[in-house]
Write an enzyme that holds these catalytic residues in place. Structure first.
Site, PDB file in Angstrom:
ATOM      1  N   SER A 298       7.311   1.076 -16.086  1.00  0.00           N
ATOM      2  CA  SER A 298       7.862   2.252 -16.372  1.00  0.00           C
ATOM      3  C   SER A 298       6.880   2.996 -17.531  1.00  0.00           C
ATOM      4  O   SER A 298       6.296   2.481 -18.282  1.00  0.00           O
ATOM      5  CB  SER A 298       9.082   1.853 -17.276  1.00  0.00           C
ATOM      6  OG  SER A 298       9.378   2.722 -18.120  1.00  0.00           O
ATOM      7  N   LYS A 299       6.658   4.232 -16.633  1.00  0.00           N
ATOM      8  CA  LYS A 299       6.027   5.282 -17.525  1.00  0.00           C
ATOM      9  C   LYS A 299       6.515   5.526 -18.845  1.00  0.00           C
ATOM     10  O   LYS A 299       5.489   5.654 -19.836  1.00  0.00           O
ATOM     11  CB  LYS A 299       6.204   6.606 -16.519  1.00  0.00           C
ATOM     12  CG  LYS A 299       5.498   7.480 -17.272  1.00  0.00           C
ATOM     13  CD  LYS A 299       5.521   8.899 -16.423  1.00  0.00           C
ATOM     14  CE  LYS A 299       5.279  10.299 -17.165  1.00  0.00           C
ATOM     15  NZ  LYS A 299       5.462  11.516 -16.284  1.00  0.00           N
TER      16      LYS A 299
END
Ligand code: GLU
Length: 416
Positions: A298-299
Site C-alpha cells: 500500500s502506497k
C-alpha cells in the site's frame, strides 16, 4: 442507414479520416517468429508504485524474451489523476531501474517510434474517427442522460437487485433519431457517445489468460461509454483502439481489469480488430504484521511501495530487479543457482511461470538478494556504487569515503 450517416456527420463534422486511413498509417509490424509487442501504460501520476514497476518489468521481459517491442504509452484521459511533470516521473522511474523502452515517451514532450502519438490526449482525432465509423454503422449513439437520471436508474436497479448500468430498457437514447439529436445538440445539451451493445444476457465469452488460464464470463450487455462529454475516450475504448493500432500482441495489466475484459472483447469484435493475448497480473502483496494475512502493498502504509525508496535507502538497482524476477518467475532462483555469474538478461522470462495469486514482496528476502549481489562485485565496484549513492543521500559518508579511498576499498575487499 442514411439516418446513421447523418448522425455521424452531426457528431463529428470535422473528422474526415477513416479507420482505413489509420490502418494504413500504422501497418502491422514486421516481427520475427514468436516476437511479442508489449507495453506499460501508466497514468501520469508522477508516482511509480512498486506494483507498477513490477508490471513494467513483466511487460519488458515478455517482449525481450523473443526479440519483440516494449513501449511506454501515457494514459492521461483522467485529468483528476494527473500531476505536473507526471510523465517525467514515469519515464525516470523506468530509467532508474534500467527498464529501457523501444518506443514511446522519453520525456514530457519527446517520444520515439512510428506508432505514436504515445500520449492519449494527443490521439483525440483517432478515437473520433473510429467512433464516427461505429455511429455510421448503427453501433454507437449519442446519449443525453443527465447524472441525476443515471443515479436514479442505479438506485432503482439496486433496489430491484438488477445488474447496474445502462442497457436494454434503461438505454433511453439507443434509438434516438437524427432530428432529436440535432435539436438537443443545437440547444447546447451535453452528451456522451455509447456503444449499442448487442450482447445477450445468457451468452458467455471466454479467453485464455496467459497467467490465470481459461476465464469464462457473461457477455457484456452494457451500452458502455466510448467517448465522454469532453470527447476524451474511456479506458475501455482507448485500450481497444490504441492496442490495436500500436499492434500490441500481449496486454499485460493488473488483474483489476479482468471484470472489464468482456467489454474489451466486444469492442475488439465490433471494431473488427484481432483480439490480443491477455495476461492479468495479480497485485504485489506483503505479509501483514497486524493480521498475519496477506495484503496489497500500500502506497499509504508501506514506504517500500514507492520505487524512490530503494534509491534513497541505497539498494543496487540490479539487486532490486534480480529480486523482482525472483518473485515474478518461479524458476528464476533455480536458474540463478545454476548460473551464478550470468547476466540478468540471459534469463528467459515466461508469463506462464507467474503466480496466479500474486507475488509476495518481502524486504528480508530483498536484503538477502542484495547481499548476494553485492558479494559478486569487486571492491572497486562497491566503492563506486557507494560513493555515487552517498554523494546524493549521505554527504558525510561521501566525504569520508572519498578522503580515504584506499582504506575504504581495502575494507570493501574483505572476505572476497
Ligand atoms: N492506465 C491503466 C492503468 O494504469 C493501464 C492498464 C493497462 O495496462 O491496460 O491501470
Amino acid at each position: 442507414m442514411s439516418d446513421n450517416r447523418d448522425m455521424a456527420e452531426l457528431l463529428f463534422p470535422n473528422i474526415t479520416k477513416t479507420p482505413d486511413d489509420f490502418e494504413q498509417e500504422y501497418p502491422k509490424r514486421n516481427l520475427s517468429d514468436g516476437a511479442r509487442v508489449t507495453r506499460f501504460a501508466p497514468s501520469p501520476t508522477g508516482f511509480l508504485h512498486m506494483g507498477s514497476l513490477f508490471a513494467a518489468l513483466v511487460a519488458k521481459r515478455t517482449a525481450m524474451a523473443d526479440g519483440g517491442v516494449f513501449f511506454l504509452r501515457i494514459e492521461d484521459t483522467d485529468k483528476k489523476r494527473e500531476v505536473e511533470n507526471g510523465v517525467s516521473g514515469m519515464v525516470n522511474g523506468l530509467k532508474d531501474f534500467g527498464i529501457e523502452i523501444d518506443e514511446g515517451m522519453l520525456s514530457e514532450t519527446q517520444s520515439k517510434g512510428n506508432y505514436g502519438p504515445y500520449v492519449q490526449s494527443q490521439r483525440t482525432p483517432i478515437y473520433a474517427a473510429y467512433v464516427k465509423d461505429l455511429v455510421q454503422k448503427g453501433l454507437a449513439y449519442p446519449c443525453f442522460m443527465t447524472e441525476e437520471e443515471i443515479s436514479g436508474i442505479r438506485e432503482r436497479q439496486e433496489a430491484e437487485k438488477k445488474l447496474p448500468g445502462i442497457y436494454g430498457e434503461y438505454a433511453k437514447y439507443r434509438d434516438i433519431s437524427y432530428e432529436e439529436a440535432k435539436k438537443r445538440i443545437d440547444s447546447g445539451e451535453e452528451y456522451v457517445v455509447r456503444l449499442h451493445s448487442h450482447g445477450k444476457e445468457d451468452n458467455k465469452v471466454a479467453f485464455d489468460d496467459l497467467i490465470k488460464g481459461r476465464i469464462e464470463m457473461p457477455e457484456n450487455i452494457l451500452d458502455v461509454v466510448l467517448l465522454k462529454k469532453d470527447g476524451t475516450p474511456t479506458y475501455h475504448f482507448a485500450h481497444a483502439v490504441d492496442d490495436h493500432l500500436m499492434r500490441t500482441t500481449d496486454v499485460t495489466r493488473g488483474d483489476e481489469w479482468i471484470s472489464s475484459t468482456p467489454i474489451h472483447l466486444q469492442l475488439f469484435s465490433v471494431l473488427g480488430f484481432e483480439v490480443p493475448r491477455y495476461a492479468h497480473i495479480a497485485p504485489v502483496q506483503k505479509e501483514d504484521a497486524e493480521t498475519g494475512g496477506k495484503r496489497k502493498l500500500s502506497k499509504r502504509k508501506d514506504p517500500e511501495a514507492a520505487v524512490d525508496y530503494y534509491k534513497e535507502v541505497g539498494y543496487p538497482i540490479e539487486a532490486v530487479i534480480e529480486y523482482l524476477l525472483t518473485i515474478a518467475n518461479s524458476n528464476f532462483e533455480e536458474w540463478r543457482m545454476e548460473n551464478r555469474t550470468a547476466e540478468l538478461d540471459e534469463f528467459k522470462f515466461s508469463l506462464s511461470k507467474m503466480s496466479k495469486a500474486g507475488a509476495l514482496f518481502d524486504l528480508v528476502k530483498l536484503n538477502d538478494v542484495s547481499k548476494n549481489y553485492i558479494s559478486t562485485l569487486s571492491a572497486e565496484e562497491v566503492f563506486d556504487l557507494s560513493t555515487e549513492w552517498a554523494k546524493e543521500y549521505n554527504p558525510k559518508l561521501y566525504e569520508c569515503l572519498t578522503d580515504n579511498e584506499e582504506y575504504a576499498k581495502s575494507i570493501f575487499a574483505i572476505e572476497r
